[in-house]
Design a protein around this motif. Structure first.
Motif, mmCIF file in Angstrom:
data_model
loop_
_atom_site.group_PDB
_atom_site.id
_atom_site.type_symbol
_atom_site.label_atom_id
_atom_site.label_comp_id
_atom_site.label_asym_id
_atom_site.label_seq_id
_atom_site.Cartn_x
_atom_site.Cartn_y
_atom_site.Cartn_z
ATOM 1 N N ALA A 25 0.826 -1.205 0.000
ATOM 2 C CA ALA A 25 0.000 0.000 0.000
ATOM 3 C C ALA A 25 0.862 1.257 0.000
ATOM 4 N N SER A 26 1.971 1.223 0.725
ATOM 5 C CA SER A 26 2.887 2.378 0.760
ATOM 6 C C SER A 26 3.507 2.620 -0.615
ATOM 7 N N LEU A 27 3.898 1.545 -1.272
ATOM 8 C CA LEU A 27 4.452 1.654 -2.617
ATOM 9 C C LEU A 27 3.404 2.202 -3.587
ATOM 10 N N TYR A 97 14.641 -11.052 0.716
ATOM 11 C CA TYR A 97 14.267 -10.342 1.942
ATOM 12 C C TYR A 97 15.185 -9.153 2.212
ATOM 13 N N ILE A 98 16.421 -9.225 1.770
ATOM 14 C CA ILE A 98 17.301 -8.065 1.876
ATOM 15 C C ILE A 98 16.763 -6.930 1.004
ATOM 16 N N ALA A 99 16.300 -7.275 -0.204
ATOM 17 C CA ALA A 99 15.725 -6.277 -1.101
ATOM 18 C C ALA A 99 14.444 -5.678 -0.510
ATOM 19 N N LEU A 100 13.585 -6.534 0.071
ATOM 20 C CA LEU A 100 12.355 -6.052 0.686
ATOM 21 C C LEU A 100 12.655 -5.177 1.905
ATOM 22 N N LEU A 101 13.680 -5.543 2.658
ATOM 23 C CA LEU A 101 14.100 -4.732 3.796
ATOM 24 C C LEU A 101 14.520 -3.338 3.333
ATOM 25 N N VAL A 103 13.636 -1.762 0.571
ATOM 26 C CA VAL A 103 12.455 -1.033 0.103
ATOM 27 C C VAL A 103 11.622 -0.544 1.291
ATOM 28 N N SER A 104 11.490 -1.374 2.324
ATOM 29 C CA SER A 104 10.723 -0.990 3.511
ATOM 30 C C SER A 104 11.343 0.218 4.204
ATOM 31 N N MET A 105 12.657 0.223 4.321
ATOM 32 C CA MET A 105 13.346 1.360 4.938
ATOM 33 C C MET A 105 13.115 2.637 4.121
ATOM 34 N N PHE A 159 20.227 3.589 -4.231
ATOM 35 C CA PHE A 159 19.672 4.624 -3.357
ATOM 36 C C PHE A 159 20.158 6.010 -3.774
ATOM 37 N N ILE A 160 21.445 6.139 -4.022
ATOM 38 C CA ILE A 160 22.010 7.436 -4.424
ATOM 39 C C ILE A 160 21.394 7.908 -5.740
#
Length: 313
Positions: A25-27, A97-101, A103-105, A159-160
């Motif tokens: 939902a946030s995405l 899960y690293i990728a999802l982490l 994205v969540s951050m 990210f950059i």
């Protein structure tokens, strides 16, 4: 404590599913056109749609599918804990899960909530260095140093690049910091509430001024569970509360140490690990939020205690 077999694993799955929905939902709020989000959210939120619309359109803070960005950041923080647990105790989907982490951050950043962002870093470090240091080292050994370095470099570059091409991504958080700094109130109004609570405590230190009296006076809870409880219930009430919380913490730490040392079921370890991270998160969150005042964090606190104590020693 209910003695229902595998209930903690079910709770783990429910938390994992529901918090993932909040990430989606946030995405959606961040990337999809406003008209589409309005069409989806209006029937889902009903009377709460107005609050959601105000936050995401007028204030440009991401509330996801909730009524305010603080609640959304709360759910996203829980999903970060899920991702970390899955990374260390899960199967072959560690990179996912690293990728999802990651994205969540990023989505927590869009809520402009500093406490959730900070605690999602502090809590896992405290937990894994104290209780699962050996298992953490073993997990990291299974991943080659080259893969780890390449992964972090790739994430950092992404990210950059994204922030440089979408400067509005960090704008809300930076504007909030500038506004609070110029007003000389980095606490976002909490200092005033804490001062009112302190004065209430001084007026009746032994028995307090009564439950919810500060809310009745100001329209707000104190946003510090511990100050609010001592102000409203006095030394007598706070002593009982602090003793009960200390006993819960002691029993939980004992159970985590004993259980993880002897357990061979990875699903049980995931349940107890997530439970303790939520438990620790909410205790620390109580210094800037309403852990034992609002129904949502208190309900999750109760669930976390059950997950930690899925087996008693």
């Amino acid at each position: 404590m209910l003695r229902i077999h595998n209930l903690a694993k079910v709770e783990y799955s429910i938390i994992k599913l529901c918090t993932f929905v909040h990430l989606c939902a946030s995405l959606a709020v961040y990337f999809l056109p406003q008209g589409i989000i309005d069409t989806i959210f209006l029937p889902l939120l009903g009377n709460n749609f107005t609050s959601n619309y105000s936050w995401r359109v007028i204030s440009s803070n991401n509330p996801g599918l909730t009524t305010q960005p603080g609640v959304n950041a709360f759910y996203l923080a829980l999903f970060v804990f899920v991702c970390i647990t899955e990374f260390f105790e899960g199967g072959k989907k560690k990179l996912l899960y690293i990728a999802l982490l990651f994205v969540s951050m990023l989505m927590i950043l869009t809520t402009a909530k500093r406490s959730a962002l900070i605690l999602t870093v502090i809590v896992p470090i405290l937990f894994y260095t104290k209780f699962l240091k050996g298992r953490t080292v073993q997990t990291m050994k299974k991943l080659s140093t080259t893969k780890i370095v390449c992964g972090f470099v790739f994430i950092a570059l992404c990210f950059i690049y994204y922030v440089s091409t979408h400067p509005e991504f960090l704008m809300n958080l930076m504007e909030k910091e500038e506004t609070l700094s110029s007003a000389r109130d980095i606490s976002n109004g909490r200092y005033d509430l804490w001062s009112i609570a302190y004065q209430g405590f001084l007026s009746s230190p032994l028995y307090g001024i009564g439950l919810k009296q500060i809310y009745n006076q100001t329209g707000y809870d104190v946003h510090n569970t511990y100050i609010q409880i001592i102000a409203e219930t006095g030394i007598m009430g706070f002593s009982v509360f602090a003793f009960s919380l200390a006993c819960l913490y002691k029993q939980s730490v004992y159970n985590v140490k004993k259980y993880i040392r002897t357990c061979t079921d990875s699903k049980d370890i995931k349940a107890i690990s997530l439970g303790f991270m939520i438990f620790l998160f909410l205790i620390i969150y109580g210094f800037v939020g309403n852990t034992f005042i609002d129904y949502l964090p208190f309900m999750l606190f109760s669930i976390s205690v059950f997950m930690i104590n899925l087996k008693r020693y």
